[in-house]
Design a protein around this motif. Structure first.
Motif, PDB file in Angstrom:
ATOM      1  N   PHE A  67       0.771  -1.333  -0.171  1.00 50.92           N
ATOM      2  CA  PHE A  67       0.000   0.042  -0.076  1.00 50.92           C
ATOM      3  C   PHE A  67       0.754   1.235  -0.169  1.00 50.92           C
ATOM      4  N   GLU A  68       2.043   1.208   0.857  1.00 48.32           N
ATOM      5  CA  GLU A  68       2.763   2.329   0.878  1.00 48.32           C
ATOM      6  C   GLU A  68       3.958   2.646  -0.273  1.00 48.32           C
ATOM      7  N   GLY A  69       4.387   1.356  -0.724  1.00 46.57           N
ATOM      8  CA  GLY A  69       5.366   1.433  -1.495  1.00 46.57           C
ATOM      9  C   GLY A  69       6.801   1.411  -0.674  1.00 46.57           C
ATOM     10  N   GLY A  70       7.774   1.029  -1.305  1.00 42.93           N
ATOM     11  CA  GLY A  70       9.207   1.286  -0.529  1.00 42.93           C
ATOM     12  C   GLY A  70      10.090  -0.192  -0.874  1.00 42.93           C
ATOM     13  N   SER A  71      10.915  -0.547   0.067  1.00 40.91           N
ATOM     14  CA  SER A  71      11.908  -1.686  -0.197  1.00 40.91           C
ATOM     15  C   SER A  71      11.748  -2.671   0.847  1.00 40.91           C
ATOM     16  N   LYS A  72      11.804  -3.825   0.392  1.00 43.31           N
ATOM     17  CA  LYS A  72      11.804  -4.890   1.815  1.00 43.31           C
ATOM     18  C   LYS A  72      13.192  -5.835   1.561  1.00 43.31           C
ATOM     19  N   ILE A  73      13.799  -5.925   2.420  1.00 38.86           N
ATOM     20  CA  ILE A  73      15.060  -6.951   2.507  1.00 38.86           C
ATOM     21  C   ILE A  73      14.718  -7.944   3.475  1.00 38.86           C
ATOM     22  N   GLN A  74      15.255  -9.035   3.093  1.00 44.61           N
ATOM     23  CA  GLN A  74      15.196 -10.292   4.087  1.00 44.61           C
ATOM     24  C   GLN A  74      16.475 -11.001   4.102  1.00 44.61           C
ATOM     25  N   LEU A  75      16.663 -11.661   5.156  1.00 44.64           N
ATOM     26  CA  LEU A  75      17.918 -12.126   5.338  1.00 44.64           C
ATOM     27  C   LEU A  75      17.683 -13.422   6.563  1.00 44.64           C
TER      28      LEU A  75
END
Length: 398
Positions: A67-75
């Motif tokens: 909904f807001e947009g952006g970046s997602k990082i997973q580790l």
């Protein structure tokens, strides 16, 4: 007065055999005074709604990346902690992330970073910093930078998702309004829609209080539970409509009493339907979210769990009492209720036996009470039923 006369007279309600809570629940004979205590349930409903609205206004929602947009990082979470990940992010990019949380459990446990939209250079610097700090390993036990995954959602895409979700919700509400207006009379439609908006407000408020992310799965779950709530209200209103058919021609029962009887008759069905619906959702939360670590399902599970419970509450303790209040405010039902209660008061003042009633409606300026059939003691010289006449009475007949 003979002993047998005393035994037949002055039978009090407390002397009758009492049924257990479960027995009254299963028989549905009108033993639970829901409509008569509707002011209490209105107060409880108002408190719940107020708490939820305050949370929505002051706490707001945690909108997901869709909904807001952006970046997602997973580790991988092995050897890492959310506090240390936040420190690495801040040291590398010079600002704090939107959120850092642990998702899943066991070997599939990961740390998820949500941030504003990052460009390619920022993403590369952050990925290298995370790899250098935590050295995430693959299945072979070797350090592998590919174990750190990144994904981006633009603000435009988030705006489109939000707009489509709102359109879907609006279309659903319009269709529901049309169906209720056609299926039920005006007052039932008003009560059902009020219960529907109550369910929406409380479910949204719980999401705000808990702080779960609002995702597309949340919107899907919201539409699902609104359908469930509507179904439960339709079941109760069908029984109310059946019980109150021709009630204006009765002199012993009010609309409120017949509506309360309908609640009791459908109460066990509502409880069973809710339990059957809630158990799979609880299984989804325990197995999928907690054991298997599928964090994306927790949003759908939570909204369904809350919505089913709230929907069952609103159909029983809010929608039907609100319907009775509307009916008794004006129109022929209001006049009929006053006539029935006035007739009972007249009979009581004359010392006659009151009509038995399961529940007498409260409100409308008339005091509420539970009435019982009073049997007055017979005079001392009254013969017992079935006895042969004796003495002067016998001679007069001859």
């Amino acid at each position: 007065m003979t002993e047998s006369t005393i035994a037949d007279a002055d039978i009090d309600q407390n002397a009758q055999p009492k049924h257990s809570f479960l027995s009254r629940l299963y028989t549905g004979t009108g033993a639970f005074d829901v409509v008569g205590r509707r002011r209490f349930y209105y107060l409880l409903t108002g408190v719940i709604v107020l708490i939820c609205l305050l949370s929505i206004v002051f706490r707001g929602f945690t909108l997901g990346i869709d909904f807001e947009g952006g970046s997602k990082i997973q580790l991988p979470a092995a050897g890492a902690s959310t506090e240390r990940v936040e420190e690495v992010y801040a040291q590398t990019l010079g600002e704090d992330p939107v959120s850092v949380q642990t998702v899943g459990s066991g070997s599939s446990e990961t740390i998820q970073i949500r941030s504003v939209a990052l460009d390619a250079d920022q993403t590369n610097r952050l990925t290298n910093a995370l790899f250098a700090e935590f050295q995430p390993k693959d299945r072979d036990g070797k350090a592998n930078p590919n174990e750190i995954s990144t994904s981006d959602v633009s603000e435009t895409w988030g705006g489109q998702i939000t707009r489509k979700a709102l359109i879907a919700l609006a279309v659903f509400l319009v269709l529901v309004t049309v169906y209720i207006a056609v299926r039920f009379e005006r007052d039932m439609a008003i009560a059902a829609l009020s219960a529907l908006f109550f369910d929406m407000a409380v479910t949204a408020g719980v999401y705000s209080i808990v702080g779960f992310e609002v995702t597309p799965a949340t919107v899907i779950g919201m539409l699902t539970i609104l359908g469930f709530s509507l179904y439960d209200s339709v079941v109760v209103f069908d029984k109310v409509e059946e019980n109150t058919r021709g009630v204006l021609h009765l002199k012993k029962k009010t609309y409120a009493e017949q509506a309360n009887l309908a609640i009791n008759q459908t109460l066990m069905r509502s409880i069973n339907t809710t339990l059957i619906g809630v158990l799979p959702v609880i299984g989804l939360m325990v197995i999928a979210v907690w054991l298997l670590g599928v964090g994306t399902l927790k949003d759908l599970a939570l909204v369904q769990l809350v919505g089913m419970i709230v929907g069952a509450y609103s159909s029983i303790f809010f929608a039907t009492p609100l319907l009775v209040s509307i009916k008794e405010r004006w129109g022929p039902v209001a006049g009929h209720t006053k006539k029935v209660l006035a007739r009972r008061d007249t009979l009581e003042s004359k010392g006659s036996a009151k009509e038995p009633a399961e529940i007498v409606a409260s409100g409308s300026g008339v005091a509420s009470s539970t009435t019982t059939t009073l049997r007055k003691a017979a005079p001392a010289d009254t013969p017992r039923p079935g006895s042969r006449p004796t003495g002067k009475r016998h001679k007069k007949r001859r």
